[in-house]
Design an enzyme around this catalytic site. Structure first.
Site, mmCIF file in Angstrom:
data_model
loop_
_atom_site.group_PDB
_atom_site.id
_atom_site.type_symbol
_atom_site.label_atom_id
_atom_site.label_comp_id
_atom_site.label_asym_id
_atom_site.label_seq_id
_atom_site.Cartn_x
_atom_site.Cartn_y
_atom_site.Cartn_z
ATOM 1 N N ARG A 75 21.988 0.107 19.602
ATOM 2 C CA ARG A 75 22.364 0.623 18.152
ATOM 3 C C ARG A 75 23.620 -0.424 17.760
ATOM 4 N NH1 ARG A 75 22.746 6.383 20.820
ATOM 5 N NH2 ARG A 75 22.416 5.212 22.493
ATOM 6 N N TYR A 104 46.723 -38.226 26.191
ATOM 7 C CA TYR A 104 45.189 -38.276 26.462
ATOM 8 C C TYR A 104 44.780 -39.585 26.125
ATOM 9 C CZ TYR A 104 40.484 -36.787 26.698
ATOM 10 O OH TYR A 104 39.118 -36.610 27.243
HETATM 11 C C1 UD1 Z 1 24.466 9.571 27.311
HETATM 12 C C2 UD1 Z 1 23.751 11.014 27.652
HETATM 13 C C3 UD1 Z 1 24.419 12.044 26.744
HETATM 14 C C4 UD1 Z 1 25.977 11.779 26.628
HETATM 15 C C5 UD1 Z 1 26.370 10.536 26.200
HETATM 16 C C6 UD1 Z 1 27.863 10.356 26.350
HETATM 17 C C7 UD1 Z 1 21.624 10.479 28.716
HETATM 18 C C8 UD1 Z 1 20.279 10.603 28.492
HETATM 19 N N1 UD1 Z 1 22.448 10.877 27.757
HETATM 20 O O1 UD1 Z 1 23.868 9.227 25.878
HETATM 21 O O2 UD1 Z 1 24.003 13.403 27.120
HETATM 22 O O3 UD1 Z 1 26.378 12.852 25.708
HETATM 23 O O4 UD1 Z 1 25.659 9.432 26.954
HETATM 24 O O5 UD1 Z 1 28.245 9.149 25.908
HETATM 25 O O6 UD1 Z 1 22.261 10.014 29.604
HETATM 26 N N2 UD1 Z 1 22.097 2.866 30.982
HETATM 27 C C9 UD1 Z 1 21.447 2.097 31.986
HETATM 28 N N3 UD1 Z 1 20.317 2.064 32.317
HETATM 29 C C10 UD1 Z 1 19.640 2.764 31.182
HETATM 30 C C11 UD1 Z 1 20.072 3.466 30.164
HETATM 31 C C12 UD1 Z 1 21.607 3.548 30.050
HETATM 32 O O7 UD1 Z 1 22.418 1.628 32.744
HETATM 33 O O8 UD1 Z 1 18.357 2.647 31.424
HETATM 34 C C13 UD1 Z 1 23.673 2.759 30.684
HETATM 35 C C14 UD1 Z 1 24.034 2.152 29.461
HETATM 36 O O9 UD1 Z 1 24.607 0.934 29.681
HETATM 37 C C15 UD1 Z 1 25.451 2.965 29.057
HETATM 38 C C16 UD1 Z 1 25.166 4.276 29.778
HETATM 39 O O10 UD1 Z 1 24.005 4.147 30.489
HETATM 40 O O11 UD1 Z 1 26.688 2.530 29.646
HETATM 41 C C17 UD1 Z 1 24.823 5.538 28.798
HETATM 42 O O12 UD1 Z 1 23.904 5.052 28.094
HETATM 43 P P1 UD1 Z 1 23.437 5.225 26.445
HETATM 44 O O13 UD1 Z 1 22.462 4.463 26.068
HETATM 45 O O14 UD1 Z 1 24.840 4.879 25.687
HETATM 46 O O15 UD1 Z 1 23.507 6.884 26.397
HETATM 47 P P2 UD1 Z 1 23.830 7.861 25.154
HETATM 48 O O16 UD1 Z 1 22.811 7.830 24.302
HETATM 49 O O17 UD1 Z 1 25.237 7.562 24.693
HETATM 50 MG MG MG Z 2 26.443 5.793 25.176
#
Ligand code: UD1
Ligand code: MG
Length: 462
Positions: A16, A389
């Site tokens: 995003r 230089y």
């Molecule tokens: C996530 C939570 C949501 C919460 C929000 C808070 C989940 C499914 N949802 O959503 O409930 O309200 O954070 O900010 O967890 N990441 C990985 N591997 C992956 C996917 C993500 O390492 O396969 C890491 C991302 O780099 C990031 C973090 O996990 O740092 C969170 O992932 P993100 O995609 O931002 O989750 P949100 O949609 O924000």
């Molecule tokens: Mg997030």
């Protein structure tokens, strides 16, 4: 705190953000976003900290170079629960608690992590999730509670019913888990119906009915748990950071002419009675003394500035040290490893690199000083250039105390100018100048009397 390991989730791309950079390394006030998360976790880094990396893993590793963390790869990013599963092997035999933090929550503080951990341990829970009541919950997982207020489960925005979307208590993406219980639960998590990903928040519902159960711990400041998923959220994080720093500075006795237009990073320190004009950016580990004034349009990074110094408009200063009572600018560029000793002056359109300007010395206009050691009470005339230089290597220039360099001199390094010497304006100095000598390095001037008039009348006749 030996039975605690931290896991930071940082493998996602951050789709995003619409960026080529992985989300967690996007700069926040001049530092990668994930550096803030590591900083918040620092008091808990006692045992091991695992960082889950995947998308452009090298960029993330680079952003954390020098930190005592271990990296674990998640080759395909199949969700936050899948990310944690990658750490299972590294944590075999570990029976303590896991502190799990998202790499995209840069405003989180150690104090909040501490209360989460305490709540978790006091209750003897299998899982404790950090939550917050927010005005605008869109995009976050919602906390679903029973009518008696018990934590039931977490539902992601995409999967929530219209009623659930009305809930304003959100999942911060920060948790404490009993490691063993978590890895058990992760085995049974099913892919989400909408995205097909394995969601870590689903572990809450799975652990709820087991001995110990689950609980929520509310953050006192809802701004602290803001996640960054979009550029709009990143802009909002900046606004909050700048604002927090500005309010803090005002209470510490710093005058800000326009607090809404002052950009001071969280690690910057400024002494009292200092004044910041609008549009000043101070980044990294910058320290400003007492009674120093910084005018508009300056950007200072990882620099130390003493007391009672004035920095005029439009200066860029990096990795440098400026003493007390100095004057810099307008439009000066101090590059890394520059030192201005007390009462030194570096003025209009001057560039200084890896050099010392001694006590009371002046470099007032249009000059380049590189790889140079300037002593005390030296005056460098306008337009002077140190030619440091030769196309292959850099060479040193030494200008001892009380030297006067006339305007538009070129000092071809390596070269040294002895104490008290004078360099004639317009000279090109290629040889060392002894102390107290007057050096001319230019062609002698010849005046041909009447020659110009004769020349003009000849041209008119033609
Ligand atoms: C996530 C939570 C949501 C919460 C929000 C808070 C989940 C499914 N949802 O959503 O409930 O309200 O954070 O900010 O967890 N990441 C990985 N591997 C992956 C996917 C993500 O390492 O396969 C890491 C991302 O780099 C990031 C973090 O996990 O740092 C969170 O992932 P993100 O995609 O931002 O989750 P949100 O949609 O924000
Ligand atoms: Mg997030």
């Amino acid at each position: 705190m030996n039975d605690l390991c931290a896991v930071i989730l940082a493998a996602g791309q951050g789709t995003r953000m619409r960026s080529k950079l992985p989300k967690v390394v996007h700069p926040v006030a001049g530092l990668p976003m994930i550096a803030y998360v590591v900083e918040a976790c620092r008091p808990f880094l006692a045992k091991r900290t695992l960082v889950i990396v995947g998308y452009q893993a090298d960029r993330v590793r680079e952003a954390l170079a020098g930190e005592a963390v271990e990296f674990v790869s998640q080759l395909n990013q199949q969700g936050t629960a899948h990310a944690l599963l990658q750490a299972q092997e590294a944590l075999v035999g570990f029976d303590g608690d896991l502190l799990v933090v998202s790499g995209d929550t840069p405003l989180l503080t150690s104090a909040t992590l501490d209360s989460l951990l305490r709540a978790h341990r006091e209750a003897g829970a299998l899982a404790t999730v950090l939550t917050a009541e927010v005005a605008e919950p869109t995009g976050y997982g919602r906390i679903v509670r029973s009518t008696t207020g018990e934590l039931l489960r977490i539902v992601e925005e995409l999967e929530a019913t219209p009623q659930e979307r009305q809930l304003h208590e959100i999942n911060a993406g920060v948790y404490c888990f009993s490691a063993r219980a978590l890895f058990d639960a992760l085995q049974t998590i099913r892919p989400s119906a909408v995205k097909g990903e394995l969601y870590l928040p689903d572990a809450i519902a799975l652990l709820r009915n087991r001995d110990g159960g689950v609980q929520a711990c509310q953050a006192l400041d809802p701004d602290e748990v803001r996640g960054v998923n979009t550029r709009t959220e990143l802009a909002e994080i900046h606004r909050l950071l700048w604002r927090k720093a500005a309010l803090q500075l005002l209470t510490e006795g710093v005058t800000l002419l326009d607090p809404e237009r002052t950009y001071v990073g969280p690690s910057v320190r400024i002494g009292s009675d200092s004044i910041l004009y609008p549009n000043v950016t101070l980044e990294g580990q910058t320290v400003i003394g007492d009674g120093t004034t910084i005018h508009s349009g300056c950007r200072i990074r990882n620099a130390t500035v003493g007391d009672g110094t004035v920095i005029l408009d439009g200066c860029i200063i990096q990795e440098s040290q400026i003493g007390d009572g100095c004057q810099v600018g307008p439009y000066a560029h101090l590059r890394p490893h520059t030192q201005l000793r007390q009462r030194a002056k570096v003025g209009n359109f001057v560039e200084v690199k890896k050099s010392v300007v001694g006590e009371g010395s002046k470099v007032p206009h249009l000059t380049y000083i590189g790889d140079t050691n300037i002593g005390e009470r030296v005056n460098i005339g306008a337009g002077t250039i140190t030619c440091n230089y030769d196309g292959a290597t850099k060479h040193q220039t030494v200008i001892e105390d009380d030297v006067f360099v006339g305007s538009n001199a070129s000092l071809v390094a390596p070269v040294s100018v002895g104490r008290g010497a004078i360099i004639a304006a317009g000279s090109t100095i290629t040889k060392d100048v002894p102390a107290d000598a007057l050096a001319f390095g230019r062609a002698r001037q010849i005046n041909k009397t009447g020659f110009a008039a004769t020349f003009r009348s000849k041209r008119q006749k033609e």
